[in-house]
Scaffold this motif. Structure first.
Motif, short mmCIF file in Angstrom:
data_model
loop_
_atom_site.label_atom_id
_atom_site.label_comp_id
_atom_site.label_asym_id
_atom_site.label_seq_id
_atom_site.Cartn_x
_atom_site.Cartn_y
_atom_site.Cartn_z
N TYR A 1 -3.78 -3.62 -4.31
CA TYR A 1 -3.60 -2.30 -4.86
C TYR A 1 -2.30 -1.95 -5.70
O TYR A 1 -1.99 -1.21 -6.41
CB TYR A 1 -3.39 -1.06 -3.90
N ARG B 1 -1.00 8.03 0.63
CA ARG B 1 -1.32 9.61 -0.25
C ARG B 1 -0.05 10.29 -0.80
O ARG B 1 0.74 10.90 -0.21
CB ARG B 1 -2.27 10.37 0.61
N GLY C 1 1.21 -2.08 -4.74
CA GLY C 1 2.60 -1.46 -3.96
C GLY C 1 3.55 -2.71 -4.06
O GLY C 1 3.41 -3.72 -4.20
N SER D 1 0.61 3.03 -13.10
CA SER D 1 -0.77 2.88 -12.17
C SER D 1 -1.09 1.77 -11.69
O SER D 1 -0.48 0.77 -12.07
CB SER D 1 -1.71 3.53 -13.21
N SER D 2 -2.18 1.93 -10.76
CA SER D 2 -2.59 0.48 -10.13
C SER D 2 -3.16 -0.42 -11.32
O SER D 2 -2.78 -1.54 -11.29
CB SER D 2 -3.82 0.95 -9.11
N TRP E 1 -5.84 2.67 -6.61
CA TRP E 1 -5.10 3.34 -5.56
C TRP E 1 -6.01 4.21 -4.70
O TRP E 1 -5.59 4.10 -3.51
CB TRP E 1 -4.00 3.98 -6.09
N ASP E 2 -7.04 4.75 -5.28
CA ASP E 2 -8.13 5.49 -4.44
C ASP E 2 -9.31 4.80 -3.82
O ASP E 2 -10.04 5.54 -3.21
CB ASP E 2 -8.43 6.72 -5.33
N ARG F 1 0.87 -1.27 -0.07
CA ARG F 1 0.01 -0.15 0.06
C ARG F 1 0.92 1.26 -0.10
O ARG F 1 0.50 2.40 0.22
CB ARG F 1 -1.05 -0.06 1.25
N ALA G 1 3.80 2.63 -2.42
CA ALA G 1 4.01 3.05 -3.75
C ALA G 1 4.37 2.09 -4.95
O ALA G 1 4.76 0.92 -4.50
CB ALA G 1 5.31 3.89 -3.79
N ILE G 2 3.91 2.23 -5.90
CA ILE G 2 4.24 1.38 -7.30
C ILE G 2 5.45 1.93 -8.07
O ILE G 2 5.33 3.26 -8.35
CB ILE G 2 3.15 1.32 -8.05
N THR H 1 -10.62 0.52 1.33
CA THR H 1 -9.88 -0.60 1.88
C THR H 1 -10.94 -1.60 2.71
O THR H 1 -10.73 -2.58 2.91
CB THR H 1 -8.57 -0.69 2.89
N PRO I 1 -4.00 2.80 1.22
CA PRO I 1 -2.69 3.20 0.25
C PRO I 1 -2.22 4.56 0.71
O PRO I 1 -3.01 5.63 0.98
CB PRO I 1 -3.42 3.36 -1.34
#
Length: 497
Positions: free
Chosen positions: A67, A365, A69, A33-34, A53-54, A25, A27-28, A57, A363
Motif C-alpha cells: 500500500y 484511516r 506506507g 498517494s498510494s 489505500w482503501d 500500512r 502513512a505515506i 487487505t 491501512p
C-alpha cells in the motif's frame, strides 16, 4: 518489594506509553498517494501486488500486497502521536525483505528502500528524539528469508554458511513453523551469535549505535532463555539504557525468574485474561488472580517493563474481538492502569476494526470523518490520567477485588509516597458495586476524599482505613486523592525545642 528501590531504568521504562505501527500500512510520506508511491522503482520487483489505500487487505497473496506506507509517513504524523500522549513508537521490522511484513529479512543491515532506506530512518529517529520520544525496532533473530545471501550461500555449498542453518540428510532445511520461505538460523553456532548480537558490528549493536533506543525480539520461545541472557549481557555492556523486550504468547514467569535476560515481555497473559473476562469466559475471581499471578511470577520490575497489549498485527483488533465500544473502553481502562507499559496498536484509538491477520493490518484511516471520536478522546484521557500519577506508571499493585462480592476487578497502585496512589475499580457486574472495602494504605488517612478521575462514580471519603464503594454497573473508576489532601504527610516530623 518496595517501589522506592526501583532503579532509574525501570522507572523510565515503566513511564512510557508505546504506539505500535505496521510501517507499510500507517502513512505515506510527502503527501503522496498510494498510486504515486507505488510507482517508485523500489516496487518494481517480481511478486509485488500494488493496492490503493482503501482497498481490502483480504485479497491474495497476503504477504505481497503493498500500500506504500513508509518511515517518512510516520515522521509526518508525530504531532498526531504527541497530541495523543504516547511517548514511544514501536515498529514491526523495517529491514530489507521481499514481504510487506518484513519478518523475512534479506539484509539486517539495510533499511528496506520501500520504507525510504537508512536516510529515512535517521530522519525518523531525529524527529522522535526532538519530541522526547523513543524508538523500538523489531528484531527477528530466529530466521531469515530463503533469499538471504547467507542461505543462498549455504545452499550453494559454502561450508561455513551451511553451518549457519540446519539441514537433514536429504538436504532439506529446518524452517520456522514449516514456512519453507523462512529458514531458521543455527543459533548454537558462535559465528551466528557474533553477527546477531555479540560483536560491536552485529545487528543488535549496529542499530543501537545508529540511534534507536530499544529492541523487541520476535518469537522469544524459539531463541530460548540462555540466548537472551547472553545477548542482554553483551548489549548491556555498551548500551546500558537500551530496553530489550521479548515476544512470548503465554505466561512468562520462568523467563524473569531465570534472570539476566529480557527486561520485559509482550504481556499476552494480561490480554488473554482481560478479553476472557470481558467475554464472560472467566469470572472476577480468575481475573483478580491473573493480576496477582503476574505480579508474583514476573516480579515488579519484570511486570512494569512488560507491554500491556490488547491487540497487535498478529491478532484481531480490540473492537472486533470484544464486540462493543463499552467493552473496548473497559479494556482500555485496564490496559492503562494495570502494571506495565501500555501498547496502543495503531488505529485502536479511533476504533478501527479488523479480524485475524491480514485483516488486522488494514491501512490507517486518516479521514477524521471515519474516526470514533469518543474512543479517541477516551484513550487520550486515560493516557493523561496515567502520565499524571507516578503510581499508575511504576507503582506497586495490591489486588483487592477478591475481597468483594459481584464481578469486579479492584486493585490499588501505590509508590509508598504521599500523593502517589490510585484505587482502580472495574465493575463488570450487572448491578452497582456497593460494598465496604478495607484499604491497606497508610497515606490515605481518615477523612481524605477520593475522586474518580473518570467521573463515573461519586466521591468517596476514607473512614478508618476503609471506603464505601458505589460504582455503577458496567462502569470503571480511578479514585485519587486531590489537593490539599493529595500530598499530605501522614507522619509529620515534630519540631524539636
Amino acid at each position: 518489594m518496595k517501589t522506592a528501590a526501583l532503579d532509574a531504568f525501570t522507572r523510565k521504562t515503566a513511564s512510557q506509553v508505546v504506539y505500535q505501527i505496521f510501517p507499510e500500512r500507517f502513512a505515506i510520506g510527502g503527501g503522496l498517494s498510494s498510486e504515486a508511491k507505488l510507482a517508485q522503482p523500489a516496487y518494481d520487483i517480481p511478486g509485488v501486488h500494488k493496492r490503493g489505500w482503501d482497498e481490502s487487505t483480504l485479497q491474495q497473496p497476503w504477504g505481497n500486497q503493498f500500500y506504500g506506507g513508509d518511515l517518512d509517513g510516520i515522521a509526518d504524523k508525530l504531532d498526531y502521536l504527541s497530541d495523543l500522549g504516547v511517548t514511544g513508537v514501536y515498529l514491526t521490522p523495517v529491514f530489507s525483505a521481499p514481504s510487506n511484513h518484513k519478518y523475512d529479512a534479506t539484509d539486517f543491515f539495510s533499511i528496506d528502500p520501500m520504507f525510504g532506506g537508512e536516510a529515512a530512518l535517521k530522519r525518523l529517529i531525529d524527529a522522535l528524539h526532538a519530541r522526547g520520544m523513543s524508538l523500538t525496532l523489531d528484531a527477528v533473530l530466529n530466521h531469515v528469508s530463503d533469499q538471504h545471501p547467507w542461505f543462498l550461500a549455504a545452499k550453494a555449498g559454502d561450508s561455513d554458511k551451511r553451518d549457519w542453518f540446519t539441514f537433514n540428510e536429504q538436504g532439506e532445511h529446518q524452517c520456522w513453523q514449516d514456512y519453507g520461505l523462512m529458514p531458521e538460523l543455527n543459533l548454537s553456532n558462535p559465528a551466528v551469535r557474533d553477527v546477531l548480537y555479540r560483536q560491536p558490528h552485529s545487528l543488535v549493536q549496529h542499530w543501537l549505535e545508529k540511534g534507536i533506543d530499544n529492541w523487541r525480539f520476535d518469537v522469544a520461545q524459539d531463541v530460548g532463555i540462555p540466548f537472551a541472557q547472553e545477548m542482554a549481557e553483551c548489549v548491556g555492556q555498551r548500551f546500558p539504557t537500551a530496553g530489550l523486550l521479548g515476544e512470548l504468547n503465554g505466561y512468562s514467569a520462568s523467563w524473569f525468574q531465570a534472570g539476566g535476560g529480557f527486561h520485559g515481555m509482550m504481556n499476552y497473559w494480561y490480554r488473554t485474561a482481560t478479553l476472557a473476562w470481558l467475554a464472560g469466559e472467566i469470572d472476577a475471581v480468575q481475573m483478580n488472580a491473573a493480576v496477582r499471578d503476574a505480579r508474583e511470577g514476573y516480579g515488579l520490575k519484570g511486570l512494569l517493563c512488560s507491554w500491556n497489549m490488547l491487540s497487535s498485527h498478529d491478532t484481531p483488533r480490540l473492537i472486533t474481538t470484544v464486540g462493543s465500544e463499552e467493552k473496548a473502553r473497559t479494556a482500555l481502562v485496564m490496559q492503562m492502569t494495570l502494571p506495565g507499559v501500555p501498547l496502543v496498536y495503531y488505529g485502536e484509538e479511533i476504533g478501527m476494526e479488523g479480524g485475524a491477520d491480514p485483516d488486522c493490518r488494514r491501512p490507517m484511516r486518516w479521514n477524521e470523518a471515519e474516526w470514533n471520536q469518543t474512543q479517541r478522546a477516551w484513550v487520550k484521557q486515560l493516557i493523561a490520567i496515567r502520565q499524571a500519577n507516578p503510581a499508575l506508571q511504576y507503582g506497586e499493585v495490591t489486588v483487592l477485588g477478591d475481597r468483594l462480592p459481584g464481578n469486579a476487578l479492584v486493585f490499588l497502585r501505590h509508590t509508598g509516597q504521599p500523593g502517589e496512589a490510585a484505587l482502580v475499580v472495574v465493575n463488570q457486574g450487572e448491578q452497582p458495586l456497593r460494598a465496604k472495602l478495607l484499604l491497606p494504605f497508610s497515606h490515605w488517612y481518615d477523612g481524605v476524599p477520593l475522586r474518580d478521575a473518570l467521573g463515573n462514580a461519586p466521591e468517596l471519603r476514607m473512614q478508618a482505613a476503609s471506603v464505601q464503594l458505589d460504582v455503577p454497573a458496567g462502569a470503571s473508576a480511578i479514585y485519587q486523592a486531590y489537593e490539599p489532601y493529595q500530598h499530605y504527610l501522614f507522619f509529620k516530623p515534630r519540631n524539636r525545642v
